[in-house]
Scaffold this motif. Structure first.
Motif, short mmCIF file in Angstrom:
data_model
loop_
_atom_site.label_atom_id
_atom_site.label_comp_id
_atom_site.label_asym_id
_atom_site.label_seq_id
_atom_site.Cartn_x
_atom_site.Cartn_y
_atom_site.Cartn_z
N MET A 201 0.84 -1.20 0.00
CA MET A 201 0.00 0.00 0.00
C MET A 201 0.88 1.26 0.00
O MET A 201 2.08 1.20 0.25
CB MET A 201 -0.92 0.01 1.23
CG MET A 201 -1.82 -1.22 1.33
SD MET A 201 -3.29 -1.14 0.28
CE MET A 201 -4.45 -0.36 1.41
N VAL A 202 0.25 2.42 -0.28
CA VAL A 202 0.97 3.69 -0.23
C VAL A 202 0.88 4.22 1.21
O VAL A 202 -0.22 4.37 1.74
CB VAL A 202 0.36 4.73 -1.19
CG1 VAL A 202 1.26 5.96 -1.30
CG2 VAL A 202 0.13 4.11 -2.58
N HIS A 203 2.04 4.46 1.82
CA HIS A 203 2.05 4.86 3.24
C HIS A 203 1.78 6.36 3.41
O HIS A 203 2.20 7.17 2.57
CB HIS A 203 3.42 4.55 3.86
CG HIS A 203 3.72 3.09 3.95
ND1 HIS A 203 4.59 2.56 4.86
CD2 HIS A 203 3.26 2.02 3.23
CE1 HIS A 203 4.68 1.24 4.70
NE2 HIS A 203 3.88 0.90 3.70
N GLY A 204 1.12 6.71 4.50
CA GLY A 204 1.03 8.11 4.93
C GLY A 204 0.06 8.98 4.15
O GLY A 204 0.05 10.19 4.30
N THR A 205 -0.81 8.37 3.33
CA THR A 205 -1.64 9.21 2.44
C THR A 205 -2.79 9.91 3.18
O THR A 205 -3.29 10.92 2.71
CB THR A 205 -2.20 8.39 1.27
OG1 THR A 205 -2.55 7.09 1.74
CG2 THR A 205 -1.18 8.26 0.16
N ILE A 206 -3.23 9.35 4.31
CA ILE A 206 -4.33 10.00 5.04
C ILE A 206 -3.81 11.29 5.69
O ILE A 206 -4.46 12.34 5.63
CB ILE A 206 -4.93 9.03 6.08
CG1 ILE A 206 -5.48 7.78 5.38
CG2 ILE A 206 -6.01 9.71 6.91
CD1 ILE A 206 -6.54 8.05 4.32
N THR A 207 -2.61 11.21 6.29
CA THR A 207 -2.04 12.44 6.85
C THR A 207 -1.61 13.40 5.73
O THR A 207 -1.63 14.61 5.93
CB THR A 207 -0.85 12.16 7.80
OG1 THR A 207 -0.01 11.19 7.19
CG2 THR A 207 -1.32 11.64 9.13
N LEU A 208 -1.29 12.86 4.57
CA LEU A 208 -0.99 13.74 3.43
C LEU A 208 -2.24 14.56 3.06
O LEU A 208 -2.15 15.76 2.80
CB LEU A 208 -0.51 12.92 2.21
CG LEU A 208 -0.31 13.73 0.92
CD1 LEU A 208 0.80 14.76 1.07
CD2 LEU A 208 0.00 12.80 -0.27
N CYS A 209 -3.41 13.90 3.05
CA CYS A 209 -4.67 14.62 2.78
C CYS A 209 -4.81 15.79 3.75
O CYS A 209 -5.15 16.91 3.37
CB CYS A 209 -5.89 13.71 2.96
SG CYS A 209 -6.08 12.50 1.65
N ARG A 211 -2.48 17.34 5.46
CA ARG A 211 -1.47 18.40 5.23
C ARG A 211 -1.84 19.26 4.03
O ARG A 211 -1.70 20.48 4.06
CB ARG A 211 -0.08 17.78 5.01
CG ARG A 211 0.58 17.26 6.27
CD ARG A 211 2.11 17.23 6.12
NE ARG A 211 2.56 16.64 4.87
CZ ARG A 211 2.73 15.34 4.68
NH1 ARG A 211 2.50 14.48 5.65
NH2 ARG A 211 3.14 14.89 3.51
N ILE A 212 -2.30 18.62 2.95
CA ILE A 212 -2.68 19.39 1.76
C ILE A 212 -3.84 20.32 2.10
O ILE A 212 -3.82 21.51 1.78
CB ILE A 212 -3.09 18.44 0.60
CG1 ILE A 212 -1.92 17.59 0.14
CG2 ILE A 212 -3.65 19.26 -0.58
CD1 ILE A 212 -2.31 16.46 -0.81
N GLY A 213 -4.85 19.78 2.76
CA GLY A 213 -6.03 20.58 3.11
C GLY A 213 -5.67 21.75 4.00
O GLY A 213 -6.14 22.88 3.80
N ALA A 214 -4.80 21.50 4.99
CA ALA A 214 -4.40 22.56 5.91
C ALA A 214 -3.57 23.62 5.17
O ALA A 214 -3.73 24.82 5.40
CB ALA A 214 -3.60 21.97 7.08
N ALA A 215 -2.69 23.17 4.27
CA ALA A 215 -1.83 24.11 3.54
C ALA A 215 -2.66 25.06 2.69
O ALA A 215 -2.41 26.27 2.64
CB ALA A 215 -0.83 23.34 2.66
N ILE A 216 -3.71 24.53 2.04
CA ILE A 216 -4.57 25.37 1.21
C ILE A 216 -5.31 26.37 2.09
O ILE A 216 -5.36 27.57 1.80
CB ILE A 216 -5.58 24.49 0.42
CG1 ILE A 216 -4.85 23.67 -0.64
CG2 ILE A 216 -6.68 25.36 -0.22
CD1 ILE A 216 -5.71 22.65 -1.34
N ALA A 229 0.85 26.30 -2.39
CA ALA A 229 0.93 25.54 -1.14
C ALA A 229 0.53 24.09 -1.37
O ALA A 229 1.18 23.16 -0.87
CB ALA A 229 0.02 26.19 -0.09
N ALA A 230 -0.53 23.87 -2.15
CA ALA A 230 -0.97 22.51 -2.45
C ALA A 230 0.09 21.77 -3.26
O ALA A 230 0.43 20.62 -2.97
CB ALA A 230 -2.30 22.54 -3.21
#
Lengths: 354, 526
Positions: A201-209, A211-216, A229-230
């Motif tokens: 599986m791809v690791h860390g993608t939920i926290t990536l979501c 981070r992207i949302g917060a950065a925007i 930022a995104a």
């Protein structure tokens, strides 16, 4: 390991829509479902993939069907639990963890609801690192994991189980069953061991979501550039800024295909970009040259707010930026490209990595 | 043929008297808490400005922010039962699910679910259970609900559950207000249901306001029919407004843009409203504002209303001007304190207005107080403003062709006569009462928004069917047959649905049918 509360959900949903690359279903309903489940049952424990024991029984949960139907016929809330329990009965073992198969769009949020309802820890990972339209398009398929046994459940109490020859057959039968269930069904599939989860599986993608949302959000709040930022969080870059001047759509085999034409603004003045989509954005061409294509990520974001724009809401006159980002490297192998590369979607050009 | 347009805003009540294309008189009066006193004062002002026979007025059109303000304040709302047909589906997200606590409490927290609703293909999720519904109704009434909001899954495709339940309520509780979601919102259950609940909660207030408006207009000696303006710039009669107060929510910005465009005789243009702090730009297509693509949250409640698409930039008459290296204008502004802070009024802050006065574009305040400003500074500052404004117009434009720009608002002196990307710049008279004018010139509209199954080769037939339905609805809403035209068609194929399901939305408008003399209502499109 950390606890996820309802306050974390809005940023996650926004980031998930970015990874949805125009498709994957609107995470708004998913966010509300997760919010209701967490309010009733308490926070969800999010664990890193590395923390999962090798012999863990990881059972993913998701919704399958037409996103427009899900905005109208909302779930009962019992379907996810029913699908997961039905699959447990099929394999004769209990789940120790649940996980998302698709971090892009609606299905990033769905496992939060399942995890809260069932008291299971959720793994910070997913099977695509983005959104794809068909259920065999998962990295575990490349690793030889079978999508079946699989269970589908509806709000009436029906459940259907599948054992198929391969994962493409699973997609075909599951799609038929979903249509009978009213074009929206809860599914549980791709039973994984902890070891398989870590390897495939791809690791860390939920926290990536998140981070992207917060950065925007933060960039927008301090009047900085939310698109940049995104792009930064995605490890990608902005390839075009423009105004939508044409959208053409057709429906082929139940999929909404089409393309959007952008005329350049700012530094891209005079240029033109064409984005083709089939639910998700698939190919971006600048002045006739392919600059990005599936399986890499092509994200269309509102230039002013950074909010992701889905292919169903593309409209004449929107001012948007196109951000491209590399997919998981395993999608770039010959096997990965055969499963979800430009050729699979009917394009005859070679894959051009971003 | 005389038309009276009234805009009841939060601060001012504006009134205009229009004859065909001519504005005969315009007045402003303070808005009163009871709404009607302000209207009486405004009409009296009109009579002073232009002698007219009240009996000669053919129609009165009112635009108001009263209902949206009531929702924002959470005040004067009726205890409302939100009843949804959707079980066994939808129970994970019951009615009122994402509402702010304050508003949910204000309407009494009556959220109920019943069996029923439809699948995407029109088959039933469950049959109507009359006993269940009657029990829910009884509980809601016992708990104090006085207004009823009914929603049902896929009711835009089939409304039988909402209709049947409404019949039962009408029979059991005659005269109680009932709001049905398929008459109010579009596809997307939560947004449609929320709009319906908001509508239901405003029904008692609407009854009160409609009665007050009718009485006030009659007391002014006007016997003409009374209309209210809707979100999309079309009209509803006062009886319709009693039943659908929520349809007034976005009428403010819509009326203002349409009024400005009417004053400059444009149907396709950019409207640039320059205030003290910002410049807001919207686009008119076919005489109607282009709508924003995103759903709109009203007072914290997600709805699927469409609002005009407006882009703002932080430049207005009160914007601070600095000049280090190059000129900078805004986003900081003296705002409403222009007459204290600007140089021309004896203040110490250089503002955009000061530049305009120094350049001789405007004659306000004391010109001598800006005589010391260097010509280069003034020129560079105004050029910078023009560039930024042109950029906004360019981003809103939908084709490479230059668009006519209509500049309104107190700061419109800052808009140069030649603007890059603009084919011309108009600065119409009477722009200060554009809202009331927008109300006065409004037409009647009708809309279809539904999922159609489009079989191969049948696309044109389906579009014709939808078009005809929109035209029929427009006539039913009070338009003169023959004057009705389709102004917008949108077609979106839906993913993963069998049978080439396509969401089709068609909007039509026509002239208000009040007798022959109203033919001239459409003149602004000429």
């Amino acid at each position: 390991m950390r606890e996820i509360t309802v306050d974390d959900l809005p940023d996650m949903a926004r980031g998930a829509a970015v990874l949805g690359t125009g498709g994957g279903g609107d995470p708004y309903i998913g966010r509300l479902l997760a919010q209701q489940s967490i309010r009733r049952n308490g926070p969800v424990t999010l664990v890193d993939a590395d923390e999962v024991p090798d012999d863990a029984v990881v059972i993913p949960t998701a919704f399958m069907g037409a996103p427009t139907v899900m905005l109208e016929k909302l779930p009962a809330g019992t379907e996810l639990t029913a699908a997961l329990r039905a699959l447990e009965n099929l394999i004769g073992r209990r789940a120790t963890h649940t996980v998302s198969i698709e971090a892009g769009g609606l299905n990033s949020m769905i496992p939060f609801s399942a995890a809260a309802e069932l008291g299971l820890p959720l793994v910070d990972a997913d099977g695509m690192g983005r959104a794809f339209p068909e259920l065999q398009m998962l990295l575990p398929t490349l690793g030889g994991v079978s999508a079946t046994p699989m269970a589908l459940a509806d709000e009436r109490g029906n459940n259907v189980s599948l054992r198929t020859l391969d994962n493409s057959w699973a997609e075909r039968f599951a799609r038929s069953a979903t249509i009978e269930m009213g074009c929206s069904a809860a599914v549980s599939l791709y039973v994984l061991t902890g070891r398989q989860l870590k390897d495939l599986m791809v690791h860390g993608t939920i926290t990536l979501c998140r981070r992207i949302g917060a950065a925007i959000r933060e960039a927008h709040e301090r009047h900085a550039d939310p698109v940049a930022a995104a792009a930064g969080e995605l490890g990608g870059r902005t390839v075009f800024q423009g105004k939508l001047v044409d959208v053409r759509r057709t429906t082929e085999g139940g999929f909404a295909r089409g393309h959007a034409v952008l005329d350049g603004l700012g530094t891209d003045l005079g240029g033109r970009m064409d984005v083709s989509f089939q639910n998700e954005n698939l190919v971006a061409e600048r002045d006739g040259t392919v600059v990005a294509s599936v399986p890499d990520l092509i994200c269309v974001l509102d230039t002013d707010t950074g909010e992701p724009v889905t292919t169903e809401t593309l409209r004449y006159g929107l001012r948007v930026s196109v951000v491209v980002a590399p997919c998981d490297p395993r999608w770039r192998t010959p096997e990965g490209l055969a499963l979800a590369g430009p050729g699979y979607f009917g394009y005859d050009h070679a894959y051009v990595p971003v | 043929m005389l038309r009276l347009g009234i805009d009841v805003g939060g601060t001012n009540t504006d009134a205009v008297l229009i004859d065909g294309n001519r504005v005969l008189a315009a007045t402003k009066a303070p808005t009163s808490p009871d709404v009607t006193t302000g209207i009486v004062t405004a009409i009296a002002g009109l009579k002073q400005a232009a002698e007219f026979d009240p009996a000669a007025v053919a129609a009165v059109m009112i635009g108001t922010t009263h209902f949206i303000n009531a929702l924002v304040e959470g005040d004067r709302l009726a205890p409302t039962a939100a009843i949804r047909f959707g079980l066994p589906a939808t129970s994970a997200l019951p009615p009122l699910v994402d509402w702010p606590d304050r508003l949910r409490t204000a309407i009494g927290e009556h959220s109920h679910l019943c069996h029923g609703g439809h699948e995407y293909d029109g088959s039933r999720i469950a049959d109507f259970d009359e006993r269940e519904f009657r029990a829910v109704l009884e509980r809601a009434v016992e708990a104090g609900a006085r207004s009823f909001a009914l929603s049902s899954v896929f009711s835009p495709v089939n409304a039988e559950f909402e209709q049947r339940a409404a019949e039962i309520i009408a029979e059991e509780l005659p005269g109680r207000p009932i709001s049905l979601s398929h008459e109010i919102g579009r596809m997307g259950l939560l947004g449609r249901e929320n709009a319906t609940v908001i509508n239901a909660a405003l029904r008692e207030l609407a009854e009160h306001v409609a009665a007050g408006l009718t009485r006030t207009v009659a007391e002014a000696g006007i016997s003409a029919p009374l209309f209210l303006s809707q979100n999309d710039g079309t009209l509803m009669d006062v009886d319709y407004a009693r039943r659908y107060p929520v349809a007034t929510f976005a009428s403010g910005p819509t009326n203002s843009m349409r009024g400005a465009a009417f004053l400059s005789r444009q149907a396709d243009c950019a409207v640039m409203d320059v205030g003290g702090t910002t410049t807001d730009v919207g686009i008119l297509q076919n005489g109607f504002p282009r709508e924003a693509s995103t759903d709109v949250s009203v007072a914290g409640v997600q709805t699927n209303f469409r609002m005009p698409d407006v882009l703002s930039v932080g430049i207005g008459g009160g914007s601070h001007v600095t000049h280090e290296g190059g000129p900078r204008v805004g986003p900081k502004s003296v705002g409403s304190r222009l007459t204290e802070r600007a140089l021309v009024f004896g203040g110490d802050q250089l503002t955009a207005t000061d530049l305009a006065v120094a350049a001789g574009l405007a004659d306000i305040g004391d010109r001598d107080r800006v005589a010391h400003l260097g010509k280069d500074l003034v020129r560079a500052g105004l050029d910078h403003i023009a560039e930024r404004m042109a950029e906004v117009v360019d981003r809103m434009r939908i084709s490479p062709d230059p668009v006519p720009v209509v500049a309104v608002g107190g700061g419109s002196i800052l808009v140069p006569d030649r603007l890059a990307g603009a084919s011309r710049v108009d600065r119409p008279e009477h722009y200060a009462v554009a809202n009331a004018i927008g109300a006065a010139i409004a037409e009647v509209g009708g809309e279809v928004d539904r999922v159609f199954s489009v079989q191969p080769g049948r696309r044109d037939a389906v579009l014709d069917e939808a078009r005809q339905e929109a035209v029929d609805r427009t006539v039913a809403a009070g338009a003169r047959p023959g004057s009705v035209r389709v102004v917008d068609i949108e077609e979106v194929p839906l993913a993963y649905l069998p049978g080439n399901a396509t969401r089709v939305r068609v909007k039509a408008v026509g002239e208000l049918s009040l007798g022959d003399s109203l033919g001239e209502l459409g003149d602004n499109d000429a």
